[in-house]
Write a protein that holds these residues in place. Sequence first.
Motif, PDB file in Angstrom:
ATOM      1  N   GLY A  53       0.780  -1.229   0.000  1.00 16.30           N
ATOM      2  CA  GLY A  53       0.000   0.000   0.000  1.00 16.30           C
ATOM      3  C   GLY A  53       0.803   1.265   0.000  1.00 16.30           C
ATOM      4  N   SER A  54       2.128   1.151  -0.135  1.00 16.89           N
ATOM      5  CA  SER A  54       2.975   2.346  -0.082  1.00 16.89           C
ATOM      6  C   SER A  54       3.038   3.091  -1.416  1.00 16.89           C
ATOM      7  CB  SER A  54       4.392   1.971   0.364  1.00 16.89           C
ATOM      8  OG  SER A  54       4.989   1.055  -0.537  1.00 16.89           O
ATOM      9  N   GLY A  55       2.558   2.463  -2.494  1.00 15.63           N
ATOM     10  CA  GLY A  55       2.556   3.123  -3.800  1.00 15.63           C
ATOM     11  C   GLY A  55       3.561   2.569  -4.791  1.00 15.63           C
ATOM     12  N   LYS A  56       4.244   1.487  -4.427  1.00 20.23           N
ATOM     13  CA  LYS A  56       5.289   0.927  -5.292  1.00 20.23           C
ATOM     14  C   LYS A  56       4.719   0.448  -6.626  1.00 20.23           C
ATOM     15  CE  LYS A  56       6.505  -2.412  -2.560  1.00 20.23           C
ATOM     16  NZ  LYS A  56       5.315  -2.347  -1.664  1.00 20.23           N
ATOM     17  N   SER A  57       3.711  -0.425  -6.556  1.00 19.95           N
ATOM     18  CA  SER A  57       3.144  -0.981  -7.786  1.00 19.95           C
ATOM     19  C   SER A  57       2.414   0.076  -8.598  1.00 19.95           C
ATOM     20  CB  SER A  57       2.192  -2.140  -7.460  1.00 19.95           C
ATOM     21  OG  SER A  57       2.901  -3.218  -6.878  1.00 19.95           O
ATOM     22  N   VAL A  58       1.777   1.033  -7.926  1.00 22.34           N
ATOM     23  CA  VAL A  58       1.108   2.125  -8.638  1.00 22.34           C
ATOM     24  C   VAL A  58       2.133   2.917  -9.450  1.00 22.34           C
ATOM     25  CG1 VAL A  58      -0.177   4.277  -8.368  1.00 22.34           C
ATOM     26  CG2 VAL A  58      -0.797   2.289  -6.999  1.00 22.34           C
ATOM     27  N   THR A  59       3.317   3.128  -8.870  1.00 22.26           N
ATOM     28  CA  THR A  59       4.386   3.809  -9.602  1.00 22.26           C
ATOM     29  C   THR A  59       4.760   3.036 -10.857  1.00 22.26           C
ATOM     30  OG1 THR A  59       5.282   4.762  -7.548  1.00 22.26           O
ATOM     31  CG2 THR A  59       6.768   4.646  -9.437  1.00 22.26           C
ATOM     32  N   ALA A  60       4.897   1.713 -10.733  1.00 23.42           N
ATOM     33  CA  ALA A  60       5.252   0.885 -11.884  1.00 23.42           C
ATOM     34  C   ALA A  60       4.187   0.947 -12.971  1.00 23.42           C
ATOM     35  CB  ALA A  60       5.454  -0.561 -11.431  1.00 23.42           C
ATOM     36  N   PHE A  61       2.926   0.826 -12.591  1.00 26.50           N
ATOM     37  CA  PHE A  61       1.845   0.864 -13.578  1.00 26.50           C
ATOM     38  C   PHE A  61       1.722   2.247 -14.212  1.00 26.50           C
ATOM     39  CE2 PHE A  61       0.232  -2.923 -11.206  1.00 26.50           C
ATOM     40  CZ  PHE A  61       0.312  -3.808 -12.277  1.00 26.50           C
ATOM     41  N   ALA A  62       2.059   3.296 -13.465  1.00 28.06           N
ATOM     42  CA  ALA A  62       2.057   4.637 -14.050  1.00 28.06           C
ATOM     43  C   ALA A  62       3.146   4.768 -15.110  1.00 28.06           C
ATOM     44  CB  ALA A  62       2.254   5.686 -12.956  1.00 28.06           C
ATOM     45  N   LEU A 112       4.232   2.481 -17.037  1.00 24.95           N
ATOM     46  CA  LEU A 112       3.777   1.755 -18.223  1.00 24.95           C
ATOM     47  C   LEU A 112       2.455   2.278 -18.780  1.00 24.95           C
ATOM     48  CD1 LEU A 112       4.710  -1.818 -17.022  1.00 24.95           C
ATOM     49  CD2 LEU A 112       5.603  -0.704 -19.063  1.00 24.95           C
ATOM     50  N   ARG A 113       1.906   3.294 -18.118  1.00 21.13           N
ATOM     51  CA  ARG A 113       0.591   3.834 -18.475  1.00 21.13           C
ATOM     52  C   ARG A 113      -0.475   2.738 -18.483  1.00 21.13           C
ATOM     53  NH1 ARG A 113       1.244   7.781 -23.552  1.00 21.13           N
ATOM     54  NH2 ARG A 113      -0.830   6.910 -23.891  1.00 21.13           N
ATOM     55  N   LEU A 114      -0.466   1.976 -17.403  1.00 15.65           N
ATOM     56  CA  LEU A 114      -1.439   0.895 -17.233  1.00 15.65           C
ATOM     57  C   LEU A 114      -2.225   1.061 -15.938  1.00 15.65           C
ATOM     58  CD1 LEU A 114       0.662  -2.204 -18.390  1.00 15.65           C
ATOM     59  CD2 LEU A 114      -1.220  -1.100 -19.630  1.00 15.65           C
ATOM     60  N   GLY A 135      -7.685   5.613 -11.544  1.00 15.42           N
ATOM     61  CA  GLY A 135      -6.358   6.202 -11.366  1.00 15.42           C
ATOM     62  C   GLY A 135      -5.937   7.033 -12.556  1.00 15.42           C
ATOM     63  N   ARG A 136      -5.201   8.096 -12.270  1.00 14.02           N
ATOM     64  CA  ARG A 136      -4.666   8.934 -13.348  1.00 14.02           C
ATOM     65  C   ARG A 136      -3.381   9.609 -12.882  1.00 14.02           C
ATOM     66  NH1 ARG A 136      -5.354  14.431 -12.873  1.00 14.02           N
ATOM     67  NH2 ARG A 136      -6.590  15.109 -11.082  1.00 14.02           N
ATOM     68  N   VAL A 137      -2.505   9.902 -13.831  1.00  6.11           N
ATOM     69  CA  VAL A 137      -1.308  10.684 -13.524  1.00  6.11           C
ATOM     70  C   VAL A 137      -1.718  12.140 -13.422  1.00  6.11           C
ATOM     71  CG1 VAL A 137       0.961  11.415 -14.325  1.00  6.11           C
ATOM     72  CG2 VAL A 137       0.236   9.040 -14.633  1.00  6.11           C
ATOM     73  N   ALA A 138      -1.557  12.696 -12.224  1.00  7.04           N
ATOM     74  CA  ALA A 138      -1.989  14.074 -11.979  1.00  7.04           C
ATOM     75  C   ALA A 138      -0.874  15.086 -12.181  1.00  7.04           C
ATOM     76  CB  ALA A 138      -2.539  14.194 -10.552  1.00  7.04           C
ATOM     77  N   GLY A 139       0.357  14.608 -12.339  1.00  2.00           N
ATOM     78  CA  GLY A 139       1.458  15.541 -12.544  1.00  2.00           C
ATOM     79  C   GLY A 139       2.764  14.812 -12.739  1.00  2.00           C
ATOM     80  N   GLY A 140       3.735  15.506 -13.324  1.00  2.00           N
ATOM     81  CA  GLY A 140       5.071  14.962 -13.491  1.00  2.00           C
ATOM     82  C   GLY A 140       5.372  14.538 -14.919  1.00  2.00           C
ATOM     83  N   ARG A 141       6.581  13.999 -15.094  1.00  2.00           N
ATOM     84  CA  ARG A 141       7.040  13.502 -16.395  1.00  2.00           C
ATOM     85  C   ARG A 141       7.696  12.141 -16.194  1.00  2.00           C
ATOM     86  NH1 ARG A 141      11.149  17.352 -18.984  1.00  2.00           N
ATOM     87  NH2 ARG A 141      10.351  16.614 -20.991  1.00  2.00           N
ATOM     88  N   ILE A 142       7.617  11.297 -17.223  1.00  2.00           N
ATOM     89  CA  ILE A 142       8.268   9.991 -17.207  1.00  2.00           C
ATOM     90  C   ILE A 142       9.085   9.897 -18.488  1.00  2.00           C
ATOM     91  CG2 ILE A 142       7.967   7.497 -17.127  1.00  2.00           C
ATOM     92  CD1 ILE A 142       5.227   8.012 -15.797  1.00  2.00           C
ATOM     93  N   LEU A 143      10.376  10.152 -18.390  1.00  2.00           N
ATOM     94  CA  LEU A 143      11.257  10.142 -19.553  1.00  2.00           C
ATOM     95  C   LEU A 143      11.923   8.779 -19.673  1.00  2.00           C
ATOM     96  CD1 LEU A 143      12.992  13.631 -19.130  1.00  2.00           C
ATOM     97  CD2 LEU A 143      10.948  13.069 -20.460  1.00  2.00           C
ATOM     98  N   ARG A 156       2.075   1.304 -26.942  1.00  3.54           N
ATOM     99  CA  ARG A 156       1.946  -0.151 -27.079  1.00  3.54           C
ATOM    100  C   ARG A 156       3.212  -0.767 -27.664  1.00  3.54           C
ATOM    101  NH1 ARG A 156      -3.454   0.960 -28.892  1.00  3.54           N
ATOM    102  NH2 ARG A 156      -2.749   0.747 -31.049  1.00  3.54           N
ATOM    103  N   ALA A 157       3.898  -0.020 -28.532  1.00  2.00           N
ATOM    104  CA  ALA A 157       5.141  -0.517 -29.116  1.00  2.00           C
ATOM    105  C   ALA A 157       6.274  -0.570 -28.091  1.00  2.00           C
ATOM    106  CB  ALA A 157       5.552   0.373 -30.293  1.00  2.00           C
ATOM    107  N   ILE A 158       6.164   0.239 -27.035  1.00  2.25           N
ATOM    108  CA  ILE A 158       7.192   0.249 -25.989  1.00  2.25           C
ATOM    109  C   ILE A 158       6.960  -0.859 -24.976  1.00  2.25           C
ATOM    110  CG2 ILE A 158       8.005   1.592 -23.981  1.00  2.25           C
ATOM    111  CD1 ILE A 158       7.746   4.091 -25.743  1.00  2.25           C
TER     112      ILE A 158
END
Length: 282
Positions: free
Chosen positions: A45-54, A56-58, A63-71, A86-88
């Motif tokens: 429940g600390s947010g680890k898996s949510v970070t991973a799914f974010a 991958l945009r899954l 749930g939604r990404v409310a801010g930030g960048r993923i380079l 999907r290609a990534i």
Amino acid sequence: MTTPLLDVQHLTVAFEGARSSLTAVDDVSLQIAPGETLGLVGESGSGKSVTAFAILRLLPPPGRVAGGRILFEGRDLLALPEREMRAIRGARISLIFQEPMTALNPVMRIGDQIAEALTVHGMADRRGAWEHAVELLDAVHIPDARRRVRDYPHQLSGGMRQRVMIAIALACRPPLVIADEPTTALDVTIQAQVLDLMRELRSRYNLALLLITHDFGVIAEMADRVAVMHRGVLVEQGPVRQILRAPSHEYTQRLLAAVPGTGGPSGPPRRSMVEGRGDGRT
């Protein structure tokens, strides 16, 4: 300084309800260099898996990404069209799930499931993909790979199913693998075998690995650096040896004290834990 393969900047993830919003990941920033293993550790429940799914945009709704960048490789994943994303997925970033029995298709032969990862991304025709599936099963040390490639998931042990998941993740030779609690559902002996396998494959293919776990023992064995997550916030991050020897945040200290043999109530730190990775890298 090496250009990061993955650079997560100020990531915030929220789950929107009808009357309220829950922030599951709050202003998280982390980087992973090519060939590096970053351990992301924290309780359930600390947010680890949510970070991973974010990444991958899954994210599951709402749930939604409310801010930030993923380079990733210099591109902002959050700005890409879904077709490019999907290609990534699978080809450039792959995911090893915690429970293979729910991730694998129960009515599809494991060889077809490995081959599908290749054919979907246009990396092999059906015949070539099947042969590559045999090679991958052999690479993850499943005996008699040419016969077992025709098995269904229920015909394999839990450890073998997790090896199949690793084979699928590596099929397209992605530079980054996200492993979400890859050993949690396994007994201690099989856990050790799977971790040894991941170490071997990481070295062979020069993989970068985001290793998500609640187990500091796994972090000590596998990771170059560790990021500690608590209630959606990264409270501490740094080289594994440094964090194990001198954790600065109270939450990290409590996590380490809960591990038998790390200096908590049960005794002094284990030598392997204090030294960090067991394969000679620090």
